[in-house]
Scaffold this motif. Structure first.
Motif, PDB file in Angstrom:
ATOM      1  N   MET A   1       0.832  -1.192   0.000  1.00 32.09           N
ATOM      2  CA  MET A   1       0.000   0.000   0.000  1.00 32.09           C
ATOM      3  C   MET A   1       0.869   1.246   0.000  1.00 32.09           C
ATOM      4  O   MET A   1       0.698   2.118  -0.846  1.00 32.09           O
ATOM      5  CB  MET A   1      -0.910  -0.044   1.224  1.00 32.09           C
ATOM      6  N   ILE A   4       2.901   1.872  -3.281  1.00 33.63           N
ATOM      7  CA  ILE A   4       2.066   2.367  -4.384  1.00 33.63           C
ATOM      8  C   ILE A   4       1.716   3.833  -4.157  1.00 33.63           C
ATOM      9  O   ILE A   4       1.798   4.660  -5.074  1.00 33.63           O
ATOM     10  CB  ILE A   4       0.792   1.512  -4.536  1.00 33.63           C
ATOM     11  N   TRP A  10      -1.345   8.057  -5.295  1.00 33.65           N
ATOM     12  CA  TRP A  10      -2.758   7.687  -5.310  1.00 33.65           C
ATOM     13  C   TRP A  10      -3.284   7.678  -3.888  1.00 33.65           C
ATOM     14  O   TRP A  10      -2.556   7.437  -2.939  1.00 33.65           O
ATOM     15  CB  TRP A  10      -2.958   6.303  -5.918  1.00 33.65           C
ATOM     16  N   HIS A  12      -5.635   6.355  -0.651  1.00 36.02           N
ATOM     17  CA  HIS A  12      -5.904   5.057  -0.017  1.00 36.02           C
ATOM     18  C   HIS A  12      -7.065   4.356  -0.724  1.00 36.02           C
ATOM     19  O   HIS A  12      -6.990   3.175  -1.049  1.00 36.02           O
ATOM     20  CB  HIS A  12      -6.204   5.312   1.465  1.00 36.02           C
ATOM     21  N   ILE A  15      -6.194   3.023  -4.250  1.00 40.56           N
ATOM     22  CA  ILE A  15      -5.383   1.807  -4.180  1.00 40.56           C
ATOM     23  C   ILE A  15      -6.242   0.617  -3.771  1.00 40.56           C
ATOM     24  O   ILE A  15      -6.165  -0.449  -4.384  1.00 40.56           O
ATOM     25  CB  ILE A  15      -4.199   2.003  -3.216  1.00 40.56           C
ATOM     26  N   LEU A  18      -8.401  -1.103  -6.408  1.00 46.32           N
ATOM     27  CA  LEU A  18      -7.771  -2.015  -7.371  1.00 46.32           C
ATOM     28  C   LEU A  18      -7.895  -3.453  -6.867  1.00 46.32           C
ATOM     29  O   LEU A  18      -7.816  -3.700  -5.662  1.00 46.32           O
ATOM     30  CB  LEU A  18      -6.279  -1.695  -7.502  1.00 46.32           C
ATOM     31  N   ARG A  20      -6.510  -7.051  -5.894  1.00 40.60           N
ATOM     32  CA  ARG A  20      -5.230  -7.382  -5.258  1.00 40.60           C
ATOM     33  C   ARG A  20      -4.162  -7.713  -6.298  1.00 40.60           C
ATOM     34  O   ARG A  20      -3.007  -7.313  -6.155  1.00 40.60           O
ATOM     35  CB  ARG A  20      -5.414  -8.554  -4.299  1.00 40.60           C
ATOM     36  N   GLN A  22      -3.763  -6.498  -9.216  1.00 42.45           N
ATOM     37  CA  GLN A  22      -3.265  -5.253  -9.795  1.00 42.45           C
ATOM     38  C   GLN A  22      -2.335  -4.529  -8.824  1.00 42.45           C
ATOM     39  O   GLN A  22      -1.316  -3.968  -9.236  1.00 42.45           O
ATOM     40  CB  GLN A  22      -4.429  -4.335 -10.184  1.00 42.45           C
ATOM     41  N   ARG A  23      -2.667  -4.553  -7.542  1.00 40.63           N
ATOM     42  CA  ARG A  23      -1.774  -3.945  -6.550  1.00 40.63           C
ATOM     43  C   ARG A  23      -0.437  -4.667  -6.536  1.00 40.63           C
ATOM     44  O   ARG A  23       0.626  -4.029  -6.504  1.00 40.63           O
ATOM     45  CB  ARG A  23      -2.416  -3.963  -5.160  1.00 40.63           C
ATOM     46  N   GLN A  24      -0.487  -5.991  -6.601  1.00 42.42           N
ATOM     47  CA  GLN A  24       0.753  -6.769  -6.614  1.00 42.42           C
ATOM     48  C   GLN A  24       1.581  -6.461  -7.860  1.00 42.42           C
ATOM     49  O   GLN A  24       2.808  -6.338  -7.785  1.00 42.42           O
ATOM     50  CB  GLN A  24       0.442  -8.266  -6.543  1.00 42.42           C
ATOM     51  N   HIS A  26       1.615  -3.642  -9.575  1.00 41.88           N
ATOM     52  CA  HIS A  26       2.207  -2.311  -9.413  1.00 41.88           C
ATOM     53  C   HIS A  26       3.419  -2.353  -8.492  1.00 41.88           C
ATOM     54  O   HIS A  26       4.437  -1.713  -8.779  1.00 41.88           O
ATOM     55  CB  HIS A  26       1.176  -1.309  -8.894  1.00 41.88           C
TER      56      HIS A  26
END
Length: 41
Positions: A1, A4, A10, A12, A15, A18, A20, A22-24, A26
């Protein structure tokens, strides 16, 4: 978190909205970019 948020500025909510996967992705891209910048030229 945090990685990113710092890299992309971006919120909270943005983020967390998105998936999970996609977060991974990034975070993987951020880490690869960071590693590339640390390599000697």
């Amino acid at each position: 978190m945090h990685r990113i948020a710092v890299a992309y500025h971006w919120s909270h909510k943005e983020i967390l909205d998105l998936p999970r996967s996609q977060r991974q992705l990034h975070v993987t891209l951020i880490e690869a970019d960071t590693a590339a910048r640390r390599r000697p030229a």
